[in-house]
Structure formats: structure tokens, C-alpha cells
Design an enzyme around this catalytic site. Structure first.
Site, PDB file in Angstrom:
ATOM      1  N   GLU A 111       7.121   9.107  82.723  1.00 28.44           N
ATOM      2  CA  GLU A 111       8.406   9.392  83.373  1.00 28.44           C
ATOM      3  C   GLU A 111       8.152   9.531  84.864  1.00 28.44           C
ATOM      4  OE1 GLU A 111      10.291  12.789  81.597  1.00 28.44           O
ATOM      5  OE2 GLU A 111      10.273  11.882  79.619  1.00 28.44           O
ATOM      6  N   HIS A 147      15.666  11.941  81.297  1.00 34.18           N
ATOM      7  CA  HIS A 147      15.266  13.285  80.845  1.00 34.18           C
ATOM      8  C   HIS A 147      16.294  14.339  81.306  1.00 34.18           C
ATOM      9  CE1 HIS A 147      11.500  15.855  79.713  1.00 34.18           C
ATOM     10  NE2 HIS A 147      12.616  16.501  79.421  1.00 34.18           N
ATOM     11  N   ARG A 156       9.893  14.274  73.460  1.00 30.95           N
ATOM     12  CA  ARG A 156       8.967  13.909  74.533  1.00 30.95           C
ATOM     13  C   ARG A 156       8.567  12.453  74.346  1.00 30.95           C
ATOM     14  NH1 ARG A 156      10.453  17.722  76.881  1.00 30.95           N
ATOM     15  NH2 ARG A 156       9.282  19.520  77.632  1.00 30.95           N
TER      16      ARG A 156
HETATM   17  P1  NAP Z   1      11.658  24.382  68.228  1.00 29.98           P
HETATM   18  O1  NAP Z   1      12.805  25.272  67.938  1.00 29.98           O
HETATM   19  O2  NAP Z   1      10.297  24.969  68.373  1.00 29.98           O
HETATM   20  O3  NAP Z   1      11.636  23.268  67.087  1.00 29.98           O
HETATM   21  C1  NAP Z   1      10.614  22.343  66.919  1.00 29.98           C
HETATM   22  C2  NAP Z   1      10.544  21.997  65.454  1.00 29.98           C
HETATM   23  O4  NAP Z   1       9.564  20.991  65.225  1.00 29.98           O
HETATM   24  C3  NAP Z   1      10.155  23.195  64.584  1.00 29.98           C
HETATM   25  O5  NAP Z   1      11.085  23.256  63.547  1.00 29.98           O
HETATM   26  C4  NAP Z   1       8.767  22.850  64.099  1.00 29.98           C
HETATM   27  O6  NAP Z   1       8.246  23.388  62.931  1.00 29.98           O
HETATM   28  C5  NAP Z   1       8.830  21.341  64.045  1.00 29.98           C
HETATM   29  N1  NAP Z   1       7.490  20.785  64.115  1.00 29.98           N
HETATM   30  C6  NAP Z   1       6.469  21.171  64.905  1.00 29.98           C
HETATM   31  N2  NAP Z   1       5.395  20.387  64.702  1.00 29.98           N
HETATM   32  C7  NAP Z   1       5.761  19.495  63.762  1.00 29.98           C
HETATM   33  C8  NAP Z   1       5.093  18.430  63.118  1.00 29.98           C
HETATM   34  N3  NAP Z   1       3.823  18.135  63.399  1.00 29.98           N
HETATM   35  N4  NAP Z   1       5.777  17.695  62.213  1.00 29.98           N
HETATM   36  C9  NAP Z   1       7.060  17.993  61.909  1.00 29.98           C
HETATM   37  N5  NAP Z   1       7.751  19.008  62.484  1.00 29.98           N
HETATM   38  C10 NAP Z   1       7.086  19.741  63.386  1.00 29.98           C
HETATM   39  O7  NAP Z   1      11.897  23.550  69.541  1.00 29.98           O
HETATM   40  P2  NAP Z   1      13.275  23.003  70.118  1.00 29.98           P
HETATM   41  O8  NAP Z   1      13.871  24.010  71.027  1.00 29.98           O
HETATM   42  O9  NAP Z   1      14.093  22.457  69.017  1.00 29.98           O
HETATM   43  O10 NAP Z   1      12.735  21.822  71.059  1.00 29.98           O
HETATM   44  C11 NAP Z   1      12.003  20.744  70.545  1.00 29.98           C
HETATM   45  C12 NAP Z   1      11.429  19.919  71.682  1.00 29.98           C
HETATM   46  O11 NAP Z   1      12.474  19.218  72.335  1.00 29.98           O
HETATM   47  C13 NAP Z   1      10.788  20.735  72.813  1.00 29.98           C
HETATM   48  O12 NAP Z   1       9.458  21.104  72.507  1.00 29.98           O
HETATM   49  C14 NAP Z   1      10.856  19.795  73.980  1.00 29.98           C
HETATM   50  O13 NAP Z   1       9.696  19.009  74.066  1.00 29.98           O
HETATM   51  C15 NAP Z   1      12.042  18.910  73.656  1.00 29.98           C
HETATM   52  N6  NAP Z   1      13.192  19.137  74.576  1.00 29.98           N
HETATM   53  C16 NAP Z   1      13.603  18.119  75.370  1.00 29.98           C
HETATM   54  C17 NAP Z   1      14.709  18.290  76.185  1.00 29.98           C
HETATM   55  C18 NAP Z   1      15.195  17.183  77.070  1.00 29.98           C
HETATM   56  O14 NAP Z   1      15.714  17.464  78.143  1.00 29.98           O
HETATM   57  N7  NAP Z   1      15.103  15.946  76.651  1.00 29.98           N
HETATM   58  C19 NAP Z   1      15.381  19.509  76.225  1.00 29.98           C
HETATM   59  C20 NAP Z   1      14.906  20.518  75.414  1.00 29.98           C
HETATM   60  C21 NAP Z   1      13.818  20.326  74.580  1.00 29.98           C
HETATM   61  P3  NAP Z   1       8.842  24.146  61.660  1.00 29.98           P
HETATM   62  O15 NAP Z   1       9.327  23.105  60.716  1.00 29.98           O
HETATM   63  O16 NAP Z   1       7.667  24.912  61.175  1.00 29.98           O
HETATM   64  O17 NAP Z   1       9.934  25.054  62.134  1.00 29.98           O
HETATM   65  C1  GLV Z   2      13.013  19.982  78.597  1.00 33.99           C
HETATM   66  O1  GLV Z   2      12.497  18.919  78.449  1.00 33.99           O
HETATM   67  C2  GLV Z   2      12.619  21.154  77.905  1.00 33.99           C
HETATM   68  O2  GLV Z   2      11.589  21.138  77.212  1.00 33.99           O
HETATM   69  O3  GLV Z   2      13.334  22.164  78.038  1.00 33.99           O
END
Ligand code: NAP
Ligand code: GLV
Length: 328
Positions: A266, A285, A237
Site C-alpha cells: 500500500e 484502506h 490486510r
Molecule cells: P477481531 O475482533 O480480533 O476479530 C478477528 C477474528 O479473526 C477473530 O474472531 C479471530 O479468532 C479470527 N482469527 C484469528 N486468526 C484466525 C485464523 N488463523 N483463522 C481464522 N480466523 C482467525 O478483529 P476485528 O476488529 O474484527 O478486525 C479484524 C482485522 O480487520 C484487523 O486485525 C485489521 O487488520 C483489519 N481492519 C481493517 C480495517 C480497514 O480500514 N480496512 C479497519 C479495521 C480493521 P476467533 O475465531 O478465535 O475469535
Molecule cells: C485499520 O486498518 C485498523 O486496523 O484499524
């Protein structure tokens, strides 16, 4: 018959699924998101909303929509709605985990490669007639092969990014909230302090959710700790990065470049200083934007709505309403 407001046109069969379940659907016709007043008006009539990351729903809106029972975000991130506030008002909030990590990791890699090897920059130059000859000094980039990758947030997407890095023979460091010994064993990723990760990584890739702990996680102090010439990759983000600090770090040469699929705000205004750096890649994005993945995300959001409207727990809740609402 329940009424579902869908805030944008979606790929996949979400509308079909909702209609087959007996619900009436209203789809916002614009290419742009509904402005806040229109969103609030539409939600007042709705039992459920299928929403996007661009739809900010605050407490006032929730109070004004007593019939709304579920907000089903077509995204894995849900920083556009507070799960706690939605729960307090009896509204389910759901997301779409498990279906977009690979697509998003592919894209993180594509912008990382682009920034490292000047793909977008040289394409723009070539289209503008800049290709005069083969040049021994043109568009010199940095190698990814055998470089060090630092992953901040080793969740679903971070792990998928790490798996791909093995094919590039990279050393992979990670900093996350929780240590993951099984992944260290399976993928050869190394747990590191934030300081060590920043000091040693040639590429730093962000994969944390946006929340109060991660807002401006990357600021001037952290940029100063990064290895000179390193490239920041952000598909998480925009607000995870202090963007003024990033501009400063790029201007001063503290870091080598950035690959950004997400910005703050954005869309990023075209006159924004980030656009002036040749070593910065900016995309709108789109990291999860393959037809198959976006279709699956929309279908999942519909499935969450169908369950909640039938009085069941939705498959992908990110909150638990204190007292689920009964609807209109
Ligand atoms: P996820 O599986 O929940 O993974 C997020 C990771 O971040 C977890 O491993 C979590 O903790 C760790 N975390 C949370 N808070 C933290 C902190 N303060 N310091 C360090 N690590 C921390 O989520 P995901 O599916 O990988 O997605 C991550 C993010 O990507 C989403 O929330 C979204 O905002 C973004 N995203 C963007 C797009 C796009 O189109 N650009 C697409 C999809 C997602 P642990 O270490 O406890 O597991
Ligand atoms: C996209 O940004 C998502 O969080 O899936």
C-alpha cells in the site's frame, strides 16, 4: 512533562487530551508517514508514540529508544509492531477495539455491493461519456439478495458484516479459529470448514488479523476451491491474500471479482495488474474512515497514552511489558 510523538495529524481531540494531561505533543507535519529514519529519530526523544498502521516499528528502533514507554496504535490491527518484541523491551502496545467495527462493516458492504453490481465501474464509464442509452445488457452484475456469504474470521467486524447480511436474506457461513455457538443461535450463522465455505459462498469476506498464521491465507489452492464466479472481499490486510495468486485467479476466471480495501503493498502502484480488471474494486484502506470513528480512534489512542504515562495499565493493551520502562 512527557513528550508524545504523533505520527500524523489526526481528527478528534487527541492532542487536546494529551495537552490537558500535561504532555508535550509533537505532530509529524507531513501528509505522508515519517520515513523510517525520521520515525526512529523522533521516537528517540519521545516517552510515547501515537502511531498509525503505516508506521513500522521494529526491534532495532525499540532498542534505540530507551525512553519510549508506549506505542498507541490508532487502529485495531497492530501488525506494524510485534506485541511480543515490544513487551520484551518494556513497551506497552495498544489498539482501538470496540469503536470501528460498524463503520468498517458498512464499508465492507459498500465495496461488496460495488463489485457485485458494477457501481464504481459504471460511475467511471458514465463520467467518461459512456452512457448512451438504457441497455438491457449493460453492466450486468450478480445478486447479493439470497446469495451465500462466507465470512473468514468472525470477530468484531466479521460479526457486524454478518448482522448486515441478514437484511439481504443471505445464507451466512463462517470459518474462524473458534466456534461461536451463541452467534450461531443469535445470527443464524453456520459454522463451516474452510473447504465447504469456499465451495459454497458467492461472496467470501476476510476479517482475520494479519499474523504468521494468516499471511497468504488465501492462495492459489484456496482460490481454486472457490465457487466459480464468486467475489472476494478484503478489508482485513493485503498480505492475508497472495496477490499474485489473486491476479492469476482473476485472469483465468477462477473467481468472478474482488473488492479490496487493502493491498500488498500500500499504496498499490497504478501499473499493478489488479487495476486492469474491470471486475475489481480497489479503495485506499479507508474502511474505518468516517469522521466520527476516526476521531474516536485517535481519542482512544490518546487515552491509552495518558494511562501508561501515569503508570497505569492502558485500557486497550495488546501486550504486557515484562518490566514497563520508566521513561526519560
Ligand atoms: P477481531 O475482533 O480480533 O476479530 C478477528 C477474528 O479473526 C477473530 O474472531 C479471530 O479468532 C479470527 N482469527 C484469528 N486468526 C484466525 C485464523 N488463523 N483463522 C481464522 N480466523 C482467525 O478483529 P476485528 O476488529 O474484527 O478486525 C479484524 C482485522 O480487520 C484487523 O486485525 C485489521 O487488520 C483489519 N481492519 C481493517 C480495517 C480497514 O480500514 N480496512 C479497519 C479495521 C480493521 P476467533 O475465531 O478465535 O475469535
Ligand atoms: C485499520 O486498518 C485498523 O486496523 O484499524
Amino acid at each position: 512533562m512527557a513528550s508524545v510523538f504523533v505520527t500524523r495529524q489526526t481528527p478528534g481531540k487527541a492532542l487536546e487530551l494529551l495537552q490537558q494531561a500535561g504532555h508535550e505533543t509533537r505532530v509529524w507535519p507531513g501528509e505522508l508517514p515519517p520515513p523510517p529514519d525520521d520515525l526512529a529519530r523522533e521516537l528517540r526523544e519521545a516517552d510515547a508514540a501515537l502511531t498509525m498502521v503505516t508506521d513500522r516499528i521494529d526491534e532495532d528502533m525499540l532498542i534505540a529508544t530507551p525512553g519510549l514507554r508506549i506505542i498507541a496504535n490508532m487502529a485495531v490491527g497492530y501488525d506494524n509492531v510485534s506485541p511480543e518484541i515490544a513487551a520484551k523491551h518494556g513497551v506497552w502496545l495498544t489498539n482501538t477495539p470496540g469503536v470501528l467495527a460498524e463503520t468498517t462493516a458498512d464499508f465492507s458492504w459498500s465495496i461488496m455491493l460495488s463489485a457485485a453490481r458494477n457501481v464504481a465501474l459504471s460511475d467511471r464509464d458514465t463520467r467518461n461519456g459512456g452512457w448512451k442509452t438504457w441497455s438491457p445488457t449493460g453492466f450486468l452484475g450478480v445478486d447479493i439478495y439470497r446469495a451465500t456469504l462466507g465470512i473468514i474470521g468472525l470477530g468484531e467486524i466479521g460479526e457486524a458484516v454478518a448482522r448486515r447480511a441478514r437484511g439481504f436474506d443471505m445464507r451466512i457461513l463462517y470459518a474462524s479459529r473458534t466456534r461461536k455457538p451463541a452467534l450461531e443461535e443469535r445470527l443464524g450463522v453456520e459454522w463451516a470448514s474452510m473447504e465447504d465455505l469456499l465451495a459454497q459462498s458467492d461472496f467470501v469476506s476476510l476479517h482475520v488479523p494479519l499474523n504468521d498464521q494468516t499471511r497468504h491465507l488465501m492462495g492459489s489452492r484456496k482460490f481454486a476451491m472457490m465457487k466459480p464466479g464468486a467475489i472476494l472481499v478484503n478489508t482485513a490486510r493485503g498480505q492475508v491474500v497472495d496477490q499474485d495468486a489473486l491476479v492469476h485467479a482473476l485472469k483465468n476466471g477462477t473467481i468472478g471479482g474482488a473488492a479490496l480495501d487493502v493491498t500488498d503493498p500500500e499504496p498499490l502502484p497504478v501499473e499493478h495488474p489488479l487495476f486492469s480488471f474491470p471486475q475489481v474494486v480497489i479503495t485506499p484502506h479507508i474502511a474505518s474512515a468516517s469522521l466520527a470513528t476516526r476521531s474516536r480512534m485517535a481519542d482512544m489512542a490518546a487515552e491509552n497514552i495518558i494511562a501508561a504515562l501515569a503508570g497505569r495499565e492502558p485500557p486497550n493493551p495488546v501486550n504486557r511489558p515484562e518490566a514497563p520502562r520508566a521513561g526519560h
